[in-house]
Structures are given as C-alpha cells and as structure tokens.
Write a protein that holds these residues in place. Structure first.
Motif, PDB file in Angstrom:
ATOM      1  N   LEU A 134       4.520 -12.600 -10.227  1.00 15.02           N
ATOM      2  CA  LEU A 134       5.035 -13.312  -9.054  1.00 15.02           C
ATOM      3  C   LEU A 134       3.877 -13.717  -8.154  1.00 15.02           C
ATOM      4  O   LEU A 134       2.884 -12.985  -8.046  1.00 15.02           O
ATOM      5  N   GLU A 136       1.840  -8.586 -11.134  1.00 14.02           N
ATOM      6  CA  GLU A 136       3.020  -7.887 -11.661  1.00 14.02           C
ATOM      7  C   GLU A 136       3.695  -7.164 -10.489  1.00 14.02           C
ATOM      8  O   GLU A 136       2.996  -6.610  -9.628  1.00 14.02           O
ATOM      9  N   PRO A 137       5.023  -7.126 -10.467  1.00 16.06           N
ATOM     10  CA  PRO A 137       5.706  -6.454  -9.353  1.00 16.06           C
ATOM     11  C   PRO A 137       5.302  -4.993  -9.197  1.00 16.06           C
ATOM     12  O   PRO A 137       5.312  -4.464  -8.101  1.00 16.06           O
ATOM     13  N   ARG A 138       4.928  -4.345 -10.301  1.00 19.04           N
ATOM     14  CA  ARG A 138       4.617  -2.917 -10.194  1.00 19.04           C
ATOM     15  C   ARG A 138       3.207  -2.641  -9.692  1.00 19.04           C
ATOM     16  O   ARG A 138       2.806  -1.482  -9.562  1.00 19.04           O
ATOM     17  N   LEU A 139       2.446  -3.688  -9.433  1.00 18.42           N
ATOM     18  CA  LEU A 139       1.080  -3.480  -8.925  1.00 18.42           C
ATOM     19  C   LEU A 139       1.153  -2.946  -7.486  1.00 18.42           C
ATOM     20  O   LEU A 139       1.764  -3.558  -6.613  1.00 18.42           O
ATOM     21  N   LEU A 140       0.521  -1.808  -7.256  1.00 17.69           N
ATOM     22  CA  LEU A 140       0.513  -1.242  -5.905  1.00 17.69           C
ATOM     23  C   LEU A 140      -0.438  -2.054  -5.016  1.00 17.69           C
ATOM     24  O   LEU A 140      -1.450  -2.586  -5.481  1.00 17.69           O
ATOM     25  N   HIS A 187      -4.099  -1.134  -5.163  1.00 16.60           N
ATOM     26  CA  HIS A 187      -4.833  -1.618  -6.342  1.00 16.60           C
ATOM     27  C   HIS A 187      -5.072  -3.127  -6.254  1.00 16.60           C
ATOM     28  O   HIS A 187      -6.096  -3.633  -6.735  1.00 16.60           O
ATOM     29  N   CYS A 203      -0.922   2.733  -0.942  1.00 12.65           N
ATOM     30  CA  CYS A 203      -0.539   3.246  -2.264  1.00 12.65           C
ATOM     31  C   CYS A 203       0.963   3.402  -2.390  1.00 12.65           C
ATOM     32  O   CYS A 203       1.469   3.758  -3.442  1.00 12.65           O
ATOM     33  N   THR A 204       1.700   3.170  -1.290  1.00 12.75           N
ATOM     34  CA  THR A 204       3.140   3.410  -1.313  1.00 12.75           C
ATOM     35  C   THR A 204       3.891   2.111  -1.042  1.00 12.75           C
ATOM     36  O   THR A 204       5.012   2.099  -0.531  1.00 12.75           O
ATOM     37  N   LEU A 205       3.226   1.022  -1.331  1.00 13.00           N
ATOM     38  CA  LEU A 205       3.827  -0.309  -1.214  1.00 13.00           C
ATOM     39  C   LEU A 205       3.446  -1.089  -2.473  1.00 13.00           C
ATOM     40  O   LEU A 205       2.334  -0.923  -2.985  1.00 13.00           O
ATOM     41  N   PHE A 206       4.348  -1.922  -2.920  1.00 14.37           N
ATOM     42  CA  PHE A 206       3.984  -2.860  -3.979  1.00 14.37           C
ATOM     43  C   PHE A 206       3.335  -4.078  -3.325  1.00 14.37           C
ATOM     44  O   PHE A 206       3.692  -4.462  -2.202  1.00 14.37           O
ATOM     45  N   VAL A 263       3.828  -7.056  -3.920  1.00 13.40           N
ATOM     46  CA  VAL A 263       4.830  -8.094  -3.645  1.00 13.40           C
ATOM     47  C   VAL A 263       5.524  -7.875  -2.296  1.00 13.40           C
ATOM     48  O   VAL A 263       6.017  -8.815  -1.684  1.00 13.40           O
ATOM     49  N   GLN A 264       5.553  -6.616  -1.826  1.00 13.62           N
ATOM     50  CA  GLN A 264       6.151  -6.353  -0.518  1.00 13.62           C
ATOM     51  C   GLN A 264       5.269  -6.858   0.616  1.00 13.62           C
ATOM     52  O   GLN A 264       5.733  -6.958   1.752  1.00 13.62           O
ATOM     53  N   ASP A 280       3.789  -9.777   0.578  1.00 13.77           N
ATOM     54  CA  ASP A 280       3.711 -11.247   0.555  1.00 13.77           C
ATOM     55  C   ASP A 280       3.929 -11.777   1.974  1.00 13.77           C
ATOM     56  O   ASP A 280       4.912 -11.418   2.633  1.00 13.77           O
TER      57      ASP A 280
END
Lengths: 158, 288
Positions: A3, A19-23, A26, A61-64, A66-67, A69
């Motif tokens: 995304l 990727e949505p799962r990327l923290l 990172h 580390c506790t957010l993706f 994508v959150q 954006d």
C-alpha cells in the motif's frame, strides 16, 4: 499487497509502498534510513523507539507504517536545529544523562512531550512520565537531572 | 517483519466497518493497537484482515449529556486522563486512565479498545464496574447497551458480538456526597495491575453509606463486582472498623489465579488490602 504511504519525517515528505505488516519503526529505520530511532525490546515496553507522531510521543514499534499515512513525524534526527543541540539533548550532555546511549533517543523524545505537557515537572512527575522508557544501564538518576536541566533552560529561553 | 501477513482495511464510516466485519473471514478491529499490535508482533494473534478505525469519524470525543459523560470508544487513555469534564465530574475515571501503561501507550491506546480486549489485568474494568459504565455496541441490527457488570464474561472475552463494534462508553456521574478511588499494585515491569480495586461510595449527611460500588481487576480471569464488600458498606457509617470488615470480602467471588506474580493466597490478600485502601480514600473524598 503493498500500500502507498506518505508521511512527513523531520520536515521532509517520504512516499513508499509498504506491506501492511511493516512496523513504523522498521519503516523509519530500514526504508527511510533514519537509524537514530532504536528497537529495544520487541514487546512494546522499553520505549527506545519513541518518536513524536502528530505531536504525541508514541512507540514506533507498536504501530504499522500504514497507520502513519499522512502523519507528521519527528525523530531524534529532527531535534537539533542548524547544528545546535535541542535543550533536552544539551541537558543529557551536561548531566551525563546516558551511559551506553541505547535508550537515549527514546528518552529524549519522551522528554520532549513531557516538557510540553508539564513545563516545570517535579522529580516525581518526571519519573512517572518516564515509566515507558527503560534504561538497562539503570542510569535514571542522571536522566532525571538532564530533564530538569532542560526544563530550566527551556523555561529561561521562553 | 514480525507479524504475519494480513490485509489492511481503513473504512471511513461505522457502517462500512460493520460491513467489512460481517463479510471478511478472520478479521480483527484495530483501534489504538496497543493490545492487538503487541500480540500480532508475537504472532499470538494472526488475523487475516485488520480493520483500522482511524478514519472513522464520530468515535472520539468526550461530552456531557445530563448526568452522563459520553466517551467515544476511540477516545485515547490520554484523552480520558486529561479531560476537564471527567476531572470535574468523574475524576476517578481520569485517574484510572492516568495509570494505564505509560504515556506513549496512553497516547494511542483507547478506552474502547481496552474494554473490548478485556485483558484480565487491565485497570479500567475495575472502575467501569464500580461506577456502573454502560457500553454501547453497534451491529447490523442497530445499537444496544450493555452494563459493565454483564460485559466481562471471561478471560479476554466480553458481551461484544462478533459482528459488533463498541462505539460509546457511558459514564454515570455520581451525586454530590460521593467519592471514588482506584488503587492498584502494579507489576513492576509492565505496570499492569497485579491487583486493582476501584471503590465508589455515596454518603448521606449523617455520614452513612447510601450507595457503594466496588470493582476488582487483575486477580482473576476477569474483572468482577465485589458484592460482599458493597453489602458490608451499605447503610453503615464508614469508620476504620467498618471499612476493614467490608474489605475482608474483597476476594469473594473472584476466581483468583496463581501465576508468576503470586500465589492465590497472596493475590487474595492484595485484594483485601487494596480494597481497604481504595475505600478509605473514597470515603475521604466523599466527606470533601
């Protein structure tokens, strides 16, 4: 499925597909390449990854990613201005607020929010507000002094 | 990347969120993410779909409606902790929020997310039961309201339906002459409640207790109402002896669990000690 995400970090806009799962931490460290934000515990407890997102201290580390954006982000690299240390950074220098230094970026970002909410914090307030930031060198005493130094100098500078 | 792969959805209305929740298999709601994301990082949770509520309007904010304070489910713990309305009308709710996790957790974690997650060691459930929160759920058939007493059903399990969203938390304002306090024995590392007790009392002008609410969290698999303590307080003048006697019932009805933090006996003892301390503080506040 990747995304698109766009965020402003330390005043500069960055657009990537992730990727949505990327923290978020990172993303900041590995995609954007700002490695001042650290990864300490992997369990959302240590606060080494603390950054400011839309003005609030958060654990990256506790957010993706994508959150975040559309978010405005400040990392430790964004604290010094024109080659001059931020008063909180200067406080850590003056009061020897670090030993190994691993927790320091998170401590400084947590302190930035703390001093915005509580410009003249008591020692007790400082310790309570640092509950989310762990120093494995256990150097808390000088960290508290560093933040007190910064509070005094930031108040004097206003 | 630590979490398992998932598909990300960011609906822009409650209706769309409910539509996704109803149609997607193995979907989890993401509010502040401070319970779900840590579990996903450890792969204790591996949902196929994550429905993020951050773009859904109307789920935040704290406002007064008569003798009720209405909190959007996406109000963060910091919103709750710093709310002037709550500080004035139901300070114990702000105080409970202020001891959840740490400042960064409170900036993202939400009251609705926390209550829907129902961690057995969460703080707010004790206060929700003591004060008598109401939780408003929205589903395909409309809205319904659940009392805090009926909300917590077991370990991380609540009355929330699989096709429902928790959208609102309603906090009743207790009358003049009331006082409340939440006290916990925090785990030294995580700050979660090993045991937490919220006590609320209303005193009449002779100092007799006309109403009491006591909730206990941390010790068992879910937060519960300490009915024995409440019965022990009702109608009495709350001097030290009456408080001590009532507090002795604090572990009754709690399915106290032994774990790394302590034995059943130890945690039951903590329930009694923290009940006494919370009641003492609540009475002092009620006396003004």
């Amino acid at each position: 499925m990747k995304l698109p995400v766009t965020m402003t970090i330390n005043g500069q806009s960055y657009s990537h597909e992730v990727e949505p799962r990327l923290l978020l931490v990172h993303h900041i460290r590995e995609t954007v390449g700002l490695t001042g934000t650290h990864v300490g515990c992997d369990t959302s407890q240590c606060g080494a990854c603390t950054i400011l997102m839309n003005g609030q201290a958060v654990k990256a580390c506790t957010l993706f990613a994508v959150q975040a954006d559309g978010a405005q982000i400040t990392t430790i690299e964004g604290m010094a201005k024109n080659g001059e240390l931020h008063p909180i950074q200067q406080g850590f220098w003056e009061k020897h607020g670090l030993q190994c230094g691993f927790c320091t970026p998170g401590m400084i970002m947590a302190a930035a929010q703390m001093l915005e909410r509580y410009p003249r914090p008591t020692e007790e307030q400082i310790r309570h507000q640092l509950e989310g930031n762990l120093c494995r060198c256990t150097g808390y005493h000088n960290i508290v002094k560093a933040i007190q130094w910064a509070a005094e100098h930031m108040a004097a500078g206003k | 990347m630590y979490p398992a792969a998932f598909e990300y959805h960011a609906p822009t209305s409650v209706r769309d969120a409910l539509g996704l929740l109803g149609s997607l298999e193995d979907a989890k709601i993401l509010a502040g993410g401070h319970s779900l994301v840590p579990m996903m990082k450890l792969r204790l949770a591996q949902p196929k779909h994550v429905i993020d509520l951050r773009k859904v309007p109307g789920l935040t904010g704290i406002k007064e409606e008569g003798s009720t304070i209405v909190l959007g489910a996406m109000a963060t713990h910091w919103d709750v902790e710093s709310s002037p309305i709550l500080k004035a009308k139901a300070p114990v709710v702000a105080e409970t929020a202020a001891v959840i996790g740490d400042p960064a957790v409170r900036n993202k974690g939400t009251i609705g997310g926390s209550l829907a997650h129902a961690d057995p060691a969460a703080d707010m459930p004790a206060t929700a039961i003591a004060l008598g929160f109401e939780l408003v759920c929205e589903g395909p058939k409309g809205r319904r309201t659940v009392k805090a007493d009926d909300w917590f059903q077991g370990l991380m399990s609540t009355a929330l339906g699989e096709d429902e969203l928790l959208v609102e938390v309603r906090v009743p304002v207790w009358p003049a002459g009331s006082g409340a306090c939440y006290m916990k024995f925090p785990h030294p590392a995580s700050r979660f409640a090993v045991v937490g007790v919220c006590a609320a009392v209303t005193l009449d002008k002779n100092g007799a207790c006309t109403r009491a609410g006591v909730g206990v969290t941390g010790a068992g698999t879910k937060a519960v109402r300490a009915r024995g303590v409440e019965a022990g307080l009702a109608g009495k003048r709350l001097d030290a002896a009456a408080i001590e006697a009532a507090a002795q019932k604090a572990a009754e009805g709690v399915d106290v669990q032994a774990d790394l933090q302590g034995s059943v006996e130890y945690k039951a003892h903590l329930c009694r000690v923290f009940a006494r301390r919370a009641i003492e503080a609540a009475v002092k506040r009620a006396q003004g």
